[in-house]
Structures are given as C-alpha cells and as structure tokens.
Motif scaffolding. Sequence first.
Motif, PDB file in Angstrom:
ATOM      1  N   VAL A 179       0.848  -1.200   0.000  1.00  0.00           N
ATOM      2  CA  VAL A 179       0.000   0.000   0.000  1.00  0.00           C
ATOM      3  C   VAL A 179       0.878   1.242   0.000  1.00  0.00           C
ATOM      4  N   LEU A 180       0.596   2.139  -0.943  1.00  0.00           N
ATOM      5  CA  LEU A 180       1.278   3.433  -1.003  1.00  0.00           C
ATOM      6  C   LEU A 180       0.332   4.459  -0.382  1.00  0.00           C
ATOM      7  N   ARG A 181       0.820   5.195   0.610  1.00  0.00           N
ATOM      8  CA  ARG A 181      -0.001   6.252   1.202  1.00  0.00           C
ATOM      9  C   ARG A 181       0.680   7.587   0.921  1.00  0.00           C
ATOM     10  N   TYR A 182      -0.109   8.573   0.528  1.00  0.00           N
ATOM     11  CA  TYR A 182       0.484   9.851   0.120  1.00  0.00           C
ATOM     12  C   TYR A 182      -0.575  10.934   0.129  1.00  0.00           C
ATOM     13  N   ARG A 183      -0.103  12.171  -0.062  1.00  0.00           N
ATOM     14  CA  ARG A 183      -0.983  13.336  -0.129  1.00  0.00           C
ATOM     15  C   ARG A 183      -0.790  14.032  -1.454  1.00  0.00           C
ATOM     16  N   LEU A 184      -1.871  14.598  -1.975  1.00  0.00           N
ATOM     17  CA  LEU A 184      -1.795  15.398  -3.193  1.00  0.00           C
ATOM     18  C   LEU A 184      -2.537  16.708  -2.991  1.00  0.00           C
ATOM     19  N   LYS A 185      -2.065  17.733  -3.685  1.00  0.00           N
ATOM     20  CA  LYS A 185      -2.669  19.068  -3.542  1.00  0.00           C
ATOM     21  C   LYS A 185      -2.706  19.764  -4.906  1.00  0.00           C
ATOM     22  N   PRO A 186      -3.600  19.324  -5.791  1.00  0.00           N
ATOM     23  CA  PRO A 186      -3.616  19.924  -7.136  1.00  0.00           C
ATOM     24  C   PRO A 186      -4.077  21.379  -7.142  1.00  0.00           C
ATOM     25  N   GLY A 187      -4.930  21.737  -6.172  1.00  0.00           N
ATOM     26  CA  GLY A 187      -5.398  23.132  -6.078  1.00  0.00           C
ATOM     27  C   GLY A 187      -5.070  23.665  -4.703  1.00  0.00           C
ATOM     28  N   HIS A 188      -6.105  24.116  -3.991  1.00  0.00           N
ATOM     29  CA  HIS A 188      -5.865  24.643  -2.644  1.00  0.00           C
ATOM     30  C   HIS A 188      -6.136  23.621  -1.552  1.00  0.00           C
ATOM     31  N   ASN A 189      -6.669  22.466  -1.941  1.00  0.00           N
ATOM     32  CA  ASN A 189      -7.080  21.468  -0.952  1.00  0.00           C
ATOM     33  C   ASN A 189      -6.128  20.276  -0.940  1.00  0.00           C
ATOM     34  N   ILE A 190      -5.938  19.734   0.249  1.00  0.00           N
ATOM     35  CA  ILE A 190      -5.033  18.587   0.404  1.00  0.00           C
ATOM     36  C   ILE A 190      -5.868  17.312   0.553  1.00  0.00           C
ATOM     37  N   TYR A 191      -5.500  16.285  -0.215  1.00  0.00           N
ATOM     38  CA  TYR A 191      -6.214  15.015  -0.191  1.00  0.00           C
ATOM     39  C   TYR A 191      -5.271  13.905   0.252  1.00  0.00           C
ATOM     40  N   ASP A 192      -5.762  13.066   1.153  1.00  0.00           N
ATOM     41  CA  ASP A 192      -5.028  11.854   1.536  1.00  0.00           C
ATOM     42  C   ASP A 192      -5.512  10.699   0.665  1.00  0.00           C
ATOM     43  N   LEU A 193      -4.561   9.915   0.174  1.00  0.00           N
ATOM     44  CA  LEU A 193      -4.912   8.805  -0.720  1.00  0.00           C
ATOM     45  C   LEU A 193      -4.135   7.552  -0.362  1.00  0.00           C
ATOM     46  N   GLU A 194      -4.640   6.434  -0.862  1.00  0.00           N
ATOM     47  CA  GLU A 194      -3.834   5.221  -0.815  1.00  0.00           C
ATOM     48  C   GLU A 194      -4.010   4.452  -2.120  1.00  0.00           C
ATOM     49  N   THR A 195      -2.910   3.894  -2.587  1.00  0.00           N
ATOM     50  CA  THR A 195      -2.904   3.077  -3.797  1.00  0.00           C
ATOM     51  C   THR A 195      -2.459   1.678  -3.414  1.00  0.00           C
ATOM     52  N   ARG A 196      -3.284   0.707  -3.751  1.00  0.00           N
ATOM     53  CA  ARG A 196      -2.994  -0.686  -3.396  1.00  0.00           C
ATOM     54  C   ARG A 196      -2.457  -1.446  -4.589  1.00  0.00           C
ATOM     55  N   LEU A 197      -1.320  -2.073  -4.397  1.00  0.00           N
ATOM     56  CA  LEU A 197      -0.758  -2.942  -5.430  1.00  0.00           C
ATOM     57  C   LEU A 197      -1.130  -4.366  -5.023  1.00  0.00           C
ATOM     58  N   LEU A 198      -2.182  -4.866  -5.637  1.00  0.00           N
ATOM     59  CA  LEU A 198      -2.721  -6.169  -5.253  1.00  0.00           C
ATOM     60  C   LEU A 198      -1.765  -7.284  -5.665  1.00  0.00           C
ATOM     61  N   SER A 199      -2.057  -8.500  -5.228  1.00  0.00           N
ATOM     62  CA  SER A 199      -1.135  -9.607  -5.542  1.00  0.00           C
ATOM     63  C   SER A 199      -1.064  -9.858  -7.044  1.00  0.00           C
ATOM     64  N   SER A 200      -2.079  -9.422  -7.777  1.00  0.00           N
ATOM     65  CA  SER A 200      -2.078  -9.597  -9.243  1.00  0.00           C
ATOM     66  C   SER A 200      -1.399  -8.418  -9.962  1.00  0.00           C
ATOM     67  N   TYR A 201      -0.937  -7.414  -9.216  1.00  0.00           N
ATOM     68  CA  TYR A 201      -0.209  -6.289  -9.810  1.00  0.00           C
ATOM     69  C   TYR A 201       1.164  -6.794 -10.270  1.00  0.00           C
ATOM     70  N   PRO A 202       1.717  -6.361 -11.404  1.00  0.00           N
ATOM     71  CA  PRO A 202       1.251  -5.266 -12.272  1.00  0.00           C
ATOM     72  C   PRO A 202       0.358  -5.691 -13.431  1.00  0.00           C
ATOM     73  N   THR A 203       0.002  -6.997 -13.503  1.00  0.00           N
ATOM     74  CA  THR A 203      -0.890  -7.396 -14.592  1.00  0.00           C
ATOM     75  C   THR A 203      -2.218  -6.654 -14.465  1.00  0.00           C
ATOM     76  N   VAL A 204      -2.717  -6.608 -13.240  1.00  0.00           N
ATOM     77  CA  VAL A 204      -3.954  -5.867 -12.945  1.00  0.00           C
ATOM     78  C   VAL A 204      -3.544  -4.483 -12.420  1.00  0.00           C
ATOM     79  N   PRO A 205      -4.219  -3.424 -12.874  1.00  0.00           N
ATOM     80  CA  PRO A 205      -3.790  -2.078 -12.447  1.00  0.00           C
ATOM     81  C   PRO A 205      -3.960  -1.856 -10.946  1.00  0.00           C
ATOM     82  N   PRO A 206      -3.206  -0.911 -10.405  1.00  0.00           N
ATOM     83  CA  PRO A 206      -3.367  -0.596  -8.987  1.00  0.00           C
ATOM     84  C   PRO A 206      -4.740   0.007  -8.718  1.00  0.00           C
ATOM     85  N   GLU A 207      -5.168  -0.108  -7.484  1.00  0.00           N
ATOM     86  CA  GLU A 207      -6.448   0.501  -7.076  1.00  0.00           C
ATOM     87  C   GLU A 207      -6.139   1.697  -6.201  1.00  0.00           C
ATOM     88  N   THR A 208      -6.737   2.828  -6.545  1.00  0.00           N
ATOM     89  CA  THR A 208      -6.480   4.036  -5.767  1.00  0.00           C
ATOM     90  C   THR A 208      -7.786   4.548  -5.188  1.00  0.00           C
TER      91      THR A 208
END
Lengths: 141, 60
Positions: free
Chosen positions: A44-73
């Motif tokens: 699991v990747l945990r991170y923050r993004l701020k494209p405008g004025h607001n900050i968002y917390d996110l997580e991206t999961r690399l499942l056991s089938s990754y990278p054949t199956v895309p990550p889930e965010t």
Amino acid sequence: MGLLDSEQGKRRLLTVEIPVIERYNEGRDPEFRIRVAPVGGTLVLRYRLKPGHNIYDLETRLLSSYPTVPPETRVLTLLKHCPHLLEGQTLCMWRQGSTRAASRWDPARFSSVFAVQAAWRWLACYEVWHESGEWPLPEAK
Amino acid sequence: MDFRPLTEVERRNLVTALRGNADTGLALLMDRRNTSFLGATEEVTDEEVINAIRSVPCHY
C-alpha cells in the motif's frame, strides 16, 4: 505474480517500483512523500496530493495480481459524489477492455507512480467539477 | 474538509492545461515540494520528468 511472494515480483519491486518511488520522494516535503507499507499480501502506497488549494489523503494498493492488474487508488479524504468515483471512494481510471490504448493500464510501460500521477489528474478534474458541475475532460470510448 | 475553491482564473488555467494534456500531450507540472499545480509545458527536462504528468493512461 505478487510483488512480495515471487522472485519475479521482488525483482520488479527492487528494480522498478522502489527506485521510482525514491525518485518521486526526492526534494518533496515530508508530508507529501509516498510511504510504502505491506498490508497482508498487498503493498500500500499512502500519500498526499494538492492539485489546487485542498489537500487530499490517498492510498494506492498494489494487489497480488499487480502489475498485470492495475493498482487501485482511493481517496481517504471525504469527497462529494461525482463522476468517475466508485464505491469506497475508489477512483475509476482505466478500462482494461477498451480498444483505446490510452484507456488501458499497460504493465510493461507503467509503474505505481503513474497511478499517483493519474490520481493527481483525477483530483484536478474534481476541483474543477466541484465548482462548475462539469467534468473537464471528455470520456473516451 | 472545508473545500477551498479555485478562483475563476485558476480554474480556467487548469482546464486549459488538462485539455491540452488530453488533446495534444502537453505535460502538467506538479510542484516538487507539495504537488500543487505549476502549469503546463511541451518540453520536459529529465530533472522534471517525475513531476510531469504526460502519458498517463486514463479512460476519460
């Protein structure tokens, strides 16, 4: 091929995913760096993004089938319901059955940081939609 | 979260950049420190490539 439970997966982790995450984190404010944690059989990747004025917390999961199956965010920060948002605030980003190459996740070309960049662009669209009610990019067929 | 909206000018700039990214492959630039939007560009140096969103796949 799981990143954590196969030789091929571990090789991808060490030669592709970790170096690109380290590069992403270079010069980044600590609160905006990607943090990686194993959770069960997934990474699991945990991170923050701020494209405008607001900050968002996110997580991206690399499942056991990754990278054949895309990550889930998914976005952990509460959002208003909007287009391209699935259950659990998971972002709808790729259509693996699409005939349009740009709509599909390609494990040979993309790494987990591409998922972070795709999430950034999704959130930039969300910031526009929030005020205008219009998703700024047309849907691909 | 108390949502702080973009100004009219900021929104216009962002929409132009997003459409340029989708239509002509213009790169969207993120601030290296905090990921905020810096603008759009046609040329990306090797140094900036990790902060430039260009050929990211997406269905919309």
